[in-house]
Design a protein around this motif. Sequence first.
Motif, PDB file in Angstrom:
ATOM      1  N   VAL A  74      -8.646  10.413  -9.211  1.00 46.13           N
ATOM      2  CA  VAL A  74      -8.178  11.020  -7.964  1.00 46.13           C
ATOM      3  C   VAL A  74      -7.743  12.449  -8.284  1.00 46.13           C
ATOM      4  CG1 VAL A  74      -6.613  10.829  -6.006  1.00 46.13           C
ATOM      5  CG2 VAL A  74      -7.390   8.754  -7.192  1.00 46.13           C
ATOM      6  N   ALA A  75      -8.529  13.403  -7.839  1.00 51.39           N
ATOM      7  CA  ALA A  75      -8.249  14.814  -8.134  1.00 51.39           C
ATOM      8  C   ALA A  75      -7.312  15.397  -7.085  1.00 51.39           C
ATOM      9  CB  ALA A  75      -9.552  15.596  -8.174  1.00 51.39           C
ATOM     10  N   PRO A  76      -6.641  16.505  -7.397  1.00 43.85           N
ATOM     11  CA  PRO A  76      -5.806  17.162  -6.393  1.00 43.85           C
ATOM     12  C   PRO A  76      -6.616  17.465  -5.123  1.00 43.85           C
ATOM     13  CG  PRO A  76      -5.385  18.102  -8.548  1.00 43.85           C
ATOM     14  CD  PRO A  76      -6.566  17.184  -8.709  1.00 43.85           C
ATOM     15  N   GLY A  77      -6.029  17.123  -3.977  1.00 43.34           N
ATOM     16  CA  GLY A  77      -6.688  17.338  -2.702  1.00 43.34           C
ATOM     17  C   GLY A  77      -7.563  16.192  -2.242  1.00 43.34           C
ATOM     18  N   ASP A  78      -7.784  15.183  -3.102  1.00 48.74           N
ATOM     19  CA  ASP A  78      -8.650  14.061  -2.743  1.00 48.74           C
ATOM     20  C   ASP A  78      -7.990  13.119  -1.746  1.00 48.74           C
ATOM     21  OD1 ASP A  78     -10.801  14.784  -4.259  1.00 48.74           O
ATOM     22  OD2 ASP A  78     -10.518  13.267  -5.821  1.00 48.74           O
ATOM     23  N   VAL A  79      -8.809  12.520  -0.869  1.00 48.10           N
ATOM     24  CA  VAL A  79      -8.362  11.391  -0.068  1.00 48.10           C
ATOM     25  C   VAL A  79      -8.474  10.134  -0.923  1.00 48.10           C
ATOM     26  CG1 VAL A  79      -9.129  12.490   2.072  1.00 48.10           C
ATOM     27  CG2 VAL A  79     -10.645  10.888   0.898  1.00 48.10           C
ATOM     28  N   LEU A  80      -7.626   9.164  -0.647  1.00 49.09           N
ATOM     29  CA  LEU A  80      -7.653   7.885  -1.359  1.00 49.09           C
ATOM     30  C   LEU A  80      -7.559   6.772  -0.334  1.00 49.09           C
ATOM     31  CD1 LEU A  80      -7.610   6.275  -4.026  1.00 49.09           C
ATOM     32  CD2 LEU A  80      -5.105   6.414  -3.952  1.00 49.09           C
ATOM     33  N   SER A  81      -8.630   6.021  -0.201  1.00 44.96           N
ATOM     34  CA  SER A  81      -8.685   4.912   0.752  1.00 44.96           C
ATOM     35  C   SER A  81      -8.401   3.598   0.030  1.00 44.96           C
ATOM     36  CB  SER A  81     -10.067   4.853   1.407  1.00 44.96           C
ATOM     37  OG  SER A  81     -10.229   3.654   2.142  1.00 44.96           O
ATOM     38  N   LEU A  82      -7.411   2.858   0.517  1.00 43.46           N
ATOM     39  CA  LEU A  82      -7.096   1.519   0.001  1.00 43.46           C
ATOM     40  C   LEU A  82      -7.424   0.498   1.080  1.00 43.46           C
ATOM     41  CD1 LEU A  82      -3.650   1.941  -1.822  1.00 43.46           C
ATOM     42  CD2 LEU A  82      -5.951   1.925  -2.825  1.00 43.46           C
ATOM     43  N   GLU A  98      -4.879  -1.674  -9.676  1.00 46.83           N
ATOM     44  CA  GLU A  98      -3.928  -2.474 -10.455  1.00 46.83           C
ATOM     45  C   GLU A  98      -2.509  -2.309  -9.933  1.00 46.83           C
ATOM     46  OE1 GLU A  98      -2.153  -4.905 -13.392  1.00 46.83           O
ATOM     47  OE2 GLU A  98      -4.072  -4.829 -12.326  1.00 46.83           O
ATOM     48  N   ARG A  99      -2.145  -1.088  -9.564  1.00 48.61           N
ATOM     49  CA  ARG A  99      -0.808  -0.899  -9.003  1.00 48.61           C
ATOM     50  C   ARG A  99      -0.659  -1.649  -7.689  1.00 48.61           C
ATOM     51  NH1 ARG A  99       3.959   1.840 -10.542  1.00 48.61           N
ATOM     52  NH2 ARG A  99       5.457   1.287  -8.911  1.00 48.61           N
ATOM     53  N   LEU A 100      -1.710  -1.644  -6.869  1.00 48.30           N
ATOM     54  CA  LEU A 100      -1.665  -2.381  -5.611  1.00 48.30           C
ATOM     55  C   LEU A 100      -1.527  -3.883  -5.868  1.00 48.30           C
ATOM     56  CD1 LEU A 100      -1.839  -2.400  -2.541  1.00 48.30           C
ATOM     57  CD2 LEU A 100      -4.336  -2.439  -2.745  1.00 48.30           C
ATOM     58  N   ARG A 101      -2.240  -4.383  -6.862  1.00 43.89           N
ATOM     59  CA  ARG A 101      -2.106  -5.806  -7.210  1.00 43.89           C
ATOM     60  C   ARG A 101      -0.675  -6.157  -7.577  1.00 43.89           C
ATOM     61  NH1 ARG A 101      -1.618  -9.111 -11.350  1.00 43.89           N
ATOM     62  NH2 ARG A 101      -1.507  -7.391 -12.851  1.00 43.89           N
ATOM     63  N   LEU A 102      -0.054  -5.318  -8.395  1.00 43.71           N
ATOM     64  CA  LEU A 102       1.330  -5.571  -8.797  1.00 43.71           C
ATOM     65  C   LEU A 102       2.267  -5.534  -7.595  1.00 43.71           C
ATOM     66  CD1 LEU A 102       1.479  -3.433 -12.056  1.00 43.71           C
ATOM     67  CD2 LEU A 102       1.470  -5.931 -11.904  1.00 43.71           C
ATOM     68  N   GLU A 103       2.083  -4.564  -6.703  1.00 42.15           N
ATOM     69  CA  GLU A 103       2.955  -4.438  -5.535  1.00 42.15           C
ATOM     70  C   GLU A 103       2.775  -5.629  -4.595  1.00 42.15           C
ATOM     71  OE1 GLU A 103       5.288  -2.391  -5.235  1.00 42.15           O
ATOM     72  OE2 GLU A 103       4.832  -0.785  -6.649  1.00 42.15           O
ATOM     73  N   GLN A 104       1.545  -6.113  -4.465  1.00 44.87           N
ATOM     74  CA  GLN A 104       1.331  -7.284  -3.615  1.00 44.87           C
ATOM     75  C   GLN A 104       1.979  -8.522  -4.222  1.00 44.87           C
ATOM     76  OE1 GLN A 104      -2.904  -7.583  -2.964  1.00 44.87           O
ATOM     77  NE2 GLN A 104      -2.936  -5.893  -1.489  1.00 44.87           N
ATOM     78  N   MET A 128       0.826  -1.212   0.000  1.00 46.76           N
ATOM     79  CA  MET A 128       0.000   0.000   0.000  1.00 46.76           C
ATOM     80  C   MET A 128       0.860   1.261   0.000  1.00 46.76           C
ATOM     81  SD  MET A 128      -3.116  -0.936   2.592  1.00 46.76           S
ATOM     82  CE  MET A 128      -4.488  -1.964   2.046  1.00 46.76           C
ATOM     83  N   LEU A 129       1.895   1.277   0.810  1.00 44.27           N
ATOM     84  CA  LEU A 129       2.756   2.453   0.866  1.00 44.27           C
ATOM     85  C   LEU A 129       3.461   2.666  -0.472  1.00 44.27           C
ATOM     86  CD1 LEU A 129       4.285   2.109   4.463  1.00 44.27           C
ATOM     87  CD2 LEU A 129       2.225   3.323   3.706  1.00 44.27           C
ATOM     88  N   ALA A 130       3.882   1.563  -1.109  1.00 43.30           N
ATOM     89  CA  ALA A 130       4.507   1.676  -2.426  1.00 43.30           C
ATOM     90  C   ALA A 130       3.507   2.181  -3.463  1.00 43.30           C
ATOM     91  CB  ALA A 130       5.079   0.326  -2.852  1.00 43.30           C
ATOM     92  N   THR A 131       2.257   1.765  -3.338  1.00 39.90           N
ATOM     93  CA  THR A 131       1.222   2.213  -4.273  1.00 39.90           C
ATOM     94  C   THR A 131       0.962   3.706  -4.125  1.00 39.90           C
ATOM     95  OG1 THR A 131       0.176   0.027  -4.295  1.00 39.90           O
ATOM     96  CG2 THR A 131      -1.189   1.908  -4.959  1.00 39.90           C
ATOM     97  N   PHE A 132       0.831   4.177  -2.890  1.00 37.94           N
ATOM     98  CA  PHE A 132       0.643   5.616  -2.678  1.00 37.94           C
ATOM     99  C   PHE A 132       1.811   6.410  -3.280  1.00 37.94           C
ATOM    100  CE2 PHE A 132      -1.890   4.362   1.279  1.00 37.94           C
ATOM    101  CZ  PHE A 132      -3.115   4.605   0.680  1.00 37.94           C
TER     102      PHE A 132
END
Length: 396
Positions: free
Chosen positions: A236-244, A202-208, A184-188
Motif C-alpha cells: 500500500v503506497a502513499p496515496g493508495d486506496v485500500l479496499s477491505l 492478517e490484521r483484519l483476521r486478528l481484529e475479527q 475494519m475500522l481498527a485495521t485501517f
Amino acid sequence: MISDRTAAVSPPFDAGRLDALMEAAGLDALLATSPHATRYLLGGYRFFLYDRLDAIGASRYLPVVGYVRGRPDRAFFVGAGNEAWGTDAHPLWVPDVALVSWSSQTAGRAAGQRLAARLPRGAAARVGIEPPYLPSDARTAWDDDLRGVALVDATGVLDELRAVKTPGELAVMRDASEAVVDAMLATFAALAPGATTAQAAERLRLEQTRRGLVYDYALVAAGPHLGRAPTRDRVVAPGDVLSLDSGADRDGYTADLTRMGLAGAPTHRHDDLLAQVDAVQQAVRAAVAPGRRGGDLFDVAATTIAGLPDAAHLSFLAHGTGLLTHEAPRLTDSGSPPYPATHRERPLEAGMVLSIESQVADPELGLVKLEDTVFVIEQGNEAVGDRGRGWNRLGG
C-alpha cells in the motif's frame, strides 16, 4: 403418502413452513446433509470438533438430519461416534439421536435404515436430498434400504426455508455486522503506508477474532491494482486506496461488508468516486421493502448508474445472505457466482437479509466499493453495521 398430523415436539424452525414447502415439492421426507442445512434444522448446533475440518480418519464427518413431513416426532439425527461431547453440552430437540458414524458411508447407512422404518411400506415415497453435499458412498449405502424411493433434489426447498430469518437470527447477524465494521475500522487505524495487502488481511483476521468472530476471508485491493488476493508482493503506497471486503461469521451466520481506506488525504476525485458508489447504494437501499419485487433493486441500480459520470466503470450486485454468503432471496442469474434468479419476480418479505454492493473500477485509483447488509423489515429496511462508509485514513 405420509400423514400430515402435527406431533407434540417443538422444532427450532418453522415446521409449518417446511411442511408446506415439502408438500408443494411433493416430498414425503428429507435427508439433509449440508453443514448449513443440518445446522439450521438443529437450531444452530454443529459439532465443534469437526466444525472447520470434517475429516475423520480416511473418511469424513457427515451429519444427517432426517425429517418426515408433518411428523417432527419422527425426526432423527445421525452423528459421529464421539459426538456425545457436543450433544451433552447442547442437547438436541430431535427425538432419535444416533451417534454411530465414523465415516460418510456409515452415516448414509444409518440414515437410510432409519428413514426406511419411517416410510409407509409399499408406497411410492419421494425423499428430498442435497446432491451437492452428498458423498457418493453415503448415497450408495442407503440403496438397499431405500429401494424404490424417488430421490429428489431438495436444495431449493431448504434454501427457501432459511430465506426469512427469525428475530434471533437477525440479532446474531446484526451483532456480526457491527463487529466486522469495528474490525475494519481498527485495521485501517493500525495500518500505515508500506504495509502489504497480506499484512492488512492478517490484521483484519486478528481484529475479527478479538471481537468473537470466525474469520472467513478478506478480499484486499490496493492502489490501481484490481486483484484482490492478499499477497506479500503488493504494498500500500502513499496515496493508495485500500479496499477491505471481508466475510466473518458468528454462530454460523455470515457478515459480509466492504469499507474503504486511504493512505493519505482524499482528493476531489476520491470523494467523487465514493459519492457515486454511495448514490447507487442509497438508491437501492431506499427501494428495499416488503412486497417490493426482487428484480426492482437491479432496475433501480441500473437507472441510477446510467445517470452517473463514471457509469462505464460502475457495477452493482445484491444477494441474500445468512448461513451462506449467497442464499435466498436469489435475485439475479448474472452475478458472481451465477445461479437461478428464483426471487427476481417475487416480492421481498420481512425477515430477509440482503447484501447490497456497488463498486467502480477506476483505471487510475483502483477499486472503490461499498457493501452493506440490509434487513427487510415491516417498516421498510434497516442497515446494520452502517458506519465507516466514508474514507477511513490509514493510521487514523
